[in-house]
Design a protein around this motif. Structure first.
Motif, PDB file in Angstrom:
ATOM      1  N   ARG A  93      84.819  39.137  15.766  1.00 19.72           N
ATOM      2  CA  ARG A  93      84.349  39.998  16.284  1.00 19.72           C
ATOM      3  C   ARG A  93      85.171  41.328  16.850  1.00 19.72           C
ATOM      4  O   ARG A  93      84.485  42.398  17.271  1.00 19.72           O
ATOM      5  CB  ARG A  93      83.255  39.623  18.167  1.00 19.72           C
ATOM      6  N   ASP A  94      86.098  40.809  16.937  1.00 19.79           N
ATOM      7  CA  ASP A  94      87.612  42.073  17.678  1.00 19.79           C
ATOM      8  C   ASP A  94      88.210  42.784  16.798  1.00 19.79           C
ATOM      9  O   ASP A  94      88.987  43.748  16.754  1.00 19.79           O
ATOM     10  CB  ASP A  94      87.928  41.948  18.494  1.00 19.79           C
ATOM     11  N   SER A  95      87.870  42.232  15.148  1.00 17.38           N
ATOM     12  CA  SER A  95      88.170  42.877  14.007  1.00 17.38           C
ATOM     13  C   SER A  95      88.176  44.310  14.253  1.00 17.38           C
ATOM     14  O   SER A  95      86.789  45.298  14.715  1.00 17.38           O
ATOM     15  CB  SER A  95      87.530  42.602  13.207  1.00 17.38           C
ATOM     16  N   THR A  96      88.202  45.352  13.325  1.00 16.84           N
ATOM     17  CA  THR A  96      89.080  46.238  13.186  1.00 16.84           C
ATOM     18  C   THR A  96      87.347  47.393  12.500  1.00 16.84           C
ATOM     19  O   THR A  96      87.302  48.132  12.630  1.00 16.84           O
ATOM     20  CB  THR A  96      89.670  47.230  12.196  1.00 16.84           C
ATOM     21  N   PHE A  97      87.242  46.492  11.279  1.00 19.34           N
ATOM     22  CA  PHE A  97      85.638  46.390  10.615  1.00 19.34           C
ATOM     23  C   PHE A  97      84.362  46.646  11.786  1.00 19.34           C
ATOM     24  O   PHE A  97      84.014  47.329  11.401  1.00 19.34           O
ATOM     25  CB  PHE A  97      85.382  45.664   9.692  1.00 19.34           C
ATOM     26  N   LEU A  98      84.457  45.732  12.651  1.00 19.17           N
ATOM     27  CA  LEU A  98      83.069  45.735  13.273  1.00 19.17           C
ATOM     28  C   LEU A  98      83.178  46.872  13.876  1.00 19.17           C
ATOM     29  O   LEU A  98      81.957  47.453  14.492  1.00 19.17           O
ATOM     30  CB  LEU A  98      82.715  44.223  14.299  1.00 19.17           C
ATOM     31  N   ARG A  99      84.422  47.126  14.681  1.00 19.36           N
ATOM     32  CA  ARG A  99      84.771  48.497  15.565  1.00 19.36           C
ATOM     33  C   ARG A  99      83.953  49.585  15.291  1.00 19.36           C
ATOM     34  O   ARG A  99      83.167  50.753  16.008  1.00 19.36           O
ATOM     35  CB  ARG A  99      86.052  48.935  16.241  1.00 19.36           C
ATOM     36  N   GLN A 100      84.906  49.640  14.008  1.00 21.95           N
ATOM     37  CA  GLN A 100      84.057  51.093  12.748  1.00 21.95           C
ATOM     38  C   GLN A 100      82.567  51.693  12.500  1.00 21.95           C
ATOM     39  O   GLN A 100      82.326  52.148  12.862  1.00 21.95           O
ATOM     40  CB  GLN A 100      85.130  51.224  11.961  1.00 21.95           C
ATOM     41  N   ARG A 101      82.165  50.235  12.145  1.00 21.70           N
ATOM     42  CA  ARG A 101      80.393  49.956  12.446  1.00 21.70           C
ATOM     43  C   ARG A 101      79.635  50.507  13.501  1.00 21.70           C
ATOM     44  O   ARG A 101      79.130  50.983  13.516  1.00 21.70           O
ATOM     45  CB  ARG A 101      80.236  48.767  11.655  1.00 21.70           C
ATOM     46  N   ARG A 102      80.434  49.865  14.972  1.00 21.91           N
ATOM     47  CA  ARG A 102      79.585  50.156  16.017  1.00 21.91           C
ATOM     48  C   ARG A 102      80.017  51.692  16.216  1.00 21.91           C
ATOM     49  O   ARG A 102      79.225  52.228  16.831  1.00 21.91           O
ATOM     50  CB  ARG A 102      80.199  49.513  16.995  1.00 21.91           C
TER      51      ARG A 102
END
Length: 282
Positions: A7-16
């Motif tokens: 949930r705190d991965s860089t991929f999810l943060r970029q997508r959000r």
């Protein structure tokens, strides 16, 4: 097992972040369109309420059967009207819906003038019924006018509403032949014209009978029995008869002339018995 990002991965943060950015762009665009719409509405209200664009002159031409007040009633151009509230195409359609009008054109001359051009139907005759109607060369019927210029039209007696064509119902012979006669007598170089026709009596059996307005070439004729068909030819025959009678100096009034049979012309002098009627073989 499939890979699932934390949930705190860089991929999810970029997508959000991308989704949030797209949402903000969409909101800004909606706000921009809304502000533009509000601006245009405000500009429209300013022009609509501006006295500078109130209609000050309405130029109407081509109306003879229809009065100016009738035109204004049909179009609704009465009172205080702003040109931005005028729809020329709608006004022209309203005018064309009137059976007396063949075509109409409405235009706006900015900033405060409206021009209305009307082409009315040209009446050929007045049909005596309740109420009286006028008829034109295309067979269109419309309300009879009381203007003096239209009262000189020949009157047609003997036609009923049942004689006229309708949806799924053809016109009767009496109606069709009356129209053929009217069209024939509008041609050039025709001896029998509307200028010397007062009334036209229509009988389903014997055809048309013309009542002249006045003396024809100096000869008083009470009736001209035309019958059906060959109206131009019968008009020419009538011209020959009138000329012949003038040549022999026959000044006696004629009660009627019968042109029903093109091979034989029969006429009856006023006061003569039927047996004394003159006949001229063709």
């Amino acid at each position: 097992m499939p890979f699932r990002p934390r949930r705190d991965s860089t991929f999810l943060r970029q997508r959000r972040a991308l989704r949030w950015r797209a949402f903000r762009i969409f909101c800004w665009r909606c706000a921009g369109w809304l502000l533009l719409a509000l601006f245009l509405v405000a500009i429209h209200d300013v022009f609509v309420q501006w006295d500078r664009y109130n209609v000050r002159e309405i130029d109407i031409s081509g109306n003879r059967l229809i009065g100016r007040e009738e035109v204004l009633d049909v179009t609704g151009l009465k009172g205080r009207i702003n040109v931005f509230r005028v729809n020329p195409f709608l006004l022209a359609k309203r005018l064309r819906d009137d059976p007396r009008i063949k075509s109409a054109d409405v235009s706006i001359n900015w900033p405060d003038r409206i021009r209305i051009r009307i082409v009315e139907r040209t009446p050929l005759a007045i049909i005596r019924m309740d109420p009286p109607v006028m008829i034109d060369v295309e067979g269109a019927c419309f309300q009879a006018s009381q203007k003096p210029s239209q009262r000189s039209l020949p009157e047609i007696e003997g036609l009923a509403p049942s004689d006229f064509p309708g949806p799924g119902t053809p016109a009767t012979e009496a109606y069709q032949e009356t129209m053929n006669a009217l069209i024939a007598w509008t041609q050039e170089n025709v001896y029998l014209t509307f200028e010397n026709i007062d009334r036209i009596r229509v009988d389903p059996d014997i055809g048309l009978t013309v009542i002249p307005k006045q003396a024809i070439s100096g000869l008083n004729v009470g009736q001209i029995r035309v019958g059906y068909h060959f109206y131009s030819e019968k008009s020419a025959m009538l011209e020959h008869v009138i000329r012949y009678m003038n040549q022999i100096h026959m000044n006696q009034a004629i009660e009627w002339i019968d042109l029903t049979d093109m091979k034989r012309i029969v006429l009856k002098p006023a006061g003569a018995d039927s047996a004394e009627a003159f006949r001229k073989e063709k």
